[in-house]
Design a protein around this motif. Structure first.
Motif, short mmCIF file in Angstrom:
data_model
loop_
_atom_site.label_atom_id
_atom_site.label_comp_id
_atom_site.label_asym_id
_atom_site.label_seq_id
_atom_site.Cartn_x
_atom_site.Cartn_y
_atom_site.Cartn_z
N VAL A 225 13.13 -42.64 -26.82
CA VAL A 225 13.23 -41.80 -28.01
C VAL A 225 14.24 -42.45 -28.95
CG1 VAL A 225 13.74 -39.52 -28.93
CG2 VAL A 225 12.76 -39.74 -26.63
N CYS A 226 13.81 -42.75 -30.15
CA CYS A 226 14.66 -43.42 -31.13
C CYS A 226 15.10 -42.40 -32.17
CB CYS A 226 13.88 -44.56 -31.80
SG CYS A 226 14.85 -45.50 -33.01
N LEU A 227 16.41 -42.37 -32.45
CA LEU A 227 16.96 -41.41 -33.41
C LEU A 227 17.80 -42.14 -34.46
CD1 LEU A 227 17.24 -39.97 -30.27
CD2 LEU A 227 17.46 -38.03 -31.81
N PRO A 228 17.17 -42.73 -35.47
CA PRO A 228 17.91 -43.43 -36.52
C PRO A 228 18.81 -42.46 -37.30
CG PRO A 228 15.56 -43.97 -36.58
CD PRO A 228 15.72 -42.80 -35.67
N GLY A 229 20.00 -42.92 -37.61
CA GLY A 229 20.91 -42.12 -38.41
C GLY A 229 21.65 -41.04 -37.65
N LYS A 230 21.49 -40.97 -36.32
CA LYS A 230 22.13 -39.93 -35.51
C LYS A 230 23.32 -40.52 -34.76
CE LYS A 230 18.47 -37.45 -36.62
NZ LYS A 230 17.53 -38.47 -37.09
N ASP A 231 24.45 -39.80 -34.78
CA ASP A 231 25.64 -40.29 -34.09
C ASP A 231 25.59 -39.96 -32.60
OD1 ASP A 231 26.39 -37.60 -33.81
OD2 ASP A 231 27.68 -37.65 -35.58
N ARG A 232 26.58 -40.44 -31.88
CA ARG A 232 26.56 -40.34 -30.42
C ARG A 232 26.52 -38.89 -29.94
NH1 ARG A 232 30.32 -40.02 -26.17
NH2 ARG A 232 29.63 -41.12 -24.27
N ASP A 233 27.35 -38.02 -30.54
CA ASP A 233 27.38 -36.63 -30.11
C ASP A 233 26.02 -35.97 -30.32
OD1 ASP A 233 30.01 -36.86 -29.36
OD2 ASP A 233 30.82 -35.93 -31.17
N THR A 234 25.39 -36.26 -31.45
CA THR A 234 24.07 -35.68 -31.74
C THR A 234 23.04 -36.17 -30.74
OG1 THR A 234 24.59 -35.53 -34.10
CG2 THR A 234 22.26 -35.45 -33.48
N VAL A 235 23.05 -37.48 -30.44
CA VAL A 235 22.06 -38.04 -29.53
C VAL A 235 22.26 -37.49 -28.12
CG1 VAL A 235 21.15 -40.19 -28.55
CG2 VAL A 235 21.88 -40.13 -30.93
N LEU A 236 23.50 -37.37 -27.68
CA LEU A 236 23.78 -36.78 -26.36
C LEU A 236 23.29 -35.33 -26.30
CD1 LEU A 236 27.35 -38.17 -25.65
CD2 LEU A 236 25.30 -38.64 -24.30
N ALA A 237 23.50 -34.58 -27.39
CA ALA A 237 23.06 -33.19 -27.43
C ALA A 237 21.53 -33.08 -27.37
CB ALA A 237 23.60 -32.50 -28.68
N VAL A 238 20.85 -33.97 -28.09
CA VAL A 238 19.38 -33.98 -28.05
C VAL A 238 18.89 -34.30 -26.64
CG1 VAL A 238 17.31 -35.19 -28.86
CG2 VAL A 238 19.10 -34.55 -30.49
N ALA A 239 19.48 -35.31 -26.01
CA ALA A 239 19.08 -35.68 -24.65
C ALA A 239 19.31 -34.53 -23.68
CB ALA A 239 19.83 -36.93 -24.20
N GLU A 240 20.43 -33.82 -23.84
CA GLU A 240 20.72 -32.69 -22.96
C GLU A 240 19.71 -31.56 -23.16
OE1 GLU A 240 22.09 -30.15 -20.18
OE2 GLU A 240 22.52 -32.30 -20.38
#
Length: 301
Positions: A225-240
């Motif tokens: 899953v690629c999330l351009p423009g998303k920071d680490r906290d956002t990406v971790l939250a999406v994965a969770e």
């Protein structure tokens, strides 16, 4: 085809001699989506402004089914038909190595008149363009899950990452894997496994945040899953959120209720970080395997 630097001029002169067969010839760096050389009235010349290769088709983003990336990765020549709003082009992509740098030579032939006759055939022309666009999309779509396939990852990820680096934007990548998927196949059968893969992919895709995000099947039960423009906290939250939704969901096949878990690896870049797409994939994958080694059903990033 490997070449020495001094052979570049010979290559250019040979390609220029073919201009009567092709309306346009150019040399591109497909990883960074940049035109390096293009033909002018005086033959092939360096491009100083490093324009994006997909601008020729009046597009704002990289092409789906980029045959130059395919030629680059597989070291073979490929041909496809590409469309712009009012033209149809046949494109041939040939990989060439110059001074240790691999590039791709692209030959274009305008076949609009051969495929779209005239104003009276406008509807047929629109239908032809629609069919060509569908064919190009099908080439980068996984038949089982209907998300993108591995080929799309290798074509799209470098383009999105290059743009993020150029604009100094954050960038996130998730690698997801179904836990103990072999046991699912062994217990319920491969048709049940296929159904779970479809539903798993749908959960990942539906949990994405916006149209810039995309989901692809890397192979087997592993997805990206690629999330351009998303920071680490956002990406971790999406994965969770993805992990929790999979754990909560009951999958159904042939009257049987199936529950399962999944593991996730996350790697995110802060603005200004520099990395190549292969290293990015590798680091996210390493985090995935750390999730598996430490008990599964978790996110590591």
């Amino acid at each position: 085809m490997e070449m020495k630097p001094e052979e570049l001029d010979v290559l250019i002169s040979q390609l220029t001699a073919s201009e009567h067969l092709y309306g346009h010839i150019r040399v591109v760096d497909p990883v960074h989506k940049r035109v390096v050389y293009q033909n002018t009235g005086h033959g092939l010349e360096p491009v100083s402004d490093l324009r994006a290769c997909f601008e020729l088709f009046d597009k704002k983003t990289a092409c789906r089914n980029c045959i130059s990336m395919r030629a680059y990765h597989e070291n073979e020549s490929f041909i496809k038909v590409e469309t712009s709003p009012d033209r149809v082009h046949m494109v041939t992509a040939i990989p060439v190595e110059i001074a240790g740098r691999k590039v791709v030579v692209e030959f274009f032939k305008d076949v609009t008149n051969s495929m779209i006759m005239d104003d009276a055939s406008f509807n047929q022309g629109v239908e032809m363009k629609r069919l060509l666009d569908q064919a190009n999309l099908a080439a980068v779509t996984d038949e089982l899950t209907r998300v993108y396939n591995k080929r799309y990852i290798l074509e799209k990820l470098p383009a999105d990452l290059t743009l993020a680096l150029a604009e100094q934007q954050p960038f996130g990548l998730i690698v997801a894997d179904i836990d103990h998927f072999k046991s699912v196949n062994d217990t319920y059968g491969h048709l049940a496994g296929d159904q779970i893969l479809r539903e798993f992919a749908a959960v990942l895709k539906d949990t994405c945040l916006d149209q810039a995000d995309w989901t692809a099947r890397f192979g087997g039960e592993e997805f990206v899953v690629c999330l351009p423009g998303k920071d680490r906290d956002t990406v971790l939250a999406v994965a969770e959120r993805m992990r929790a939704r999979i754990e909560e969901q009951v999958f159904h096949y042939d009257g049987q209720a199936i529950t399962l878990t999944s593991s996730f690896g996350v790697y995110a870049l802060a603005p200004g970080d520099v990395i190549d797409y292969e290293t990015l994939l590798k680091r996210a994958d390493q985090h995935l395997y750390q999730s598996k080694r430490t008990g599964r059903n978790r996110v590591t990033g």
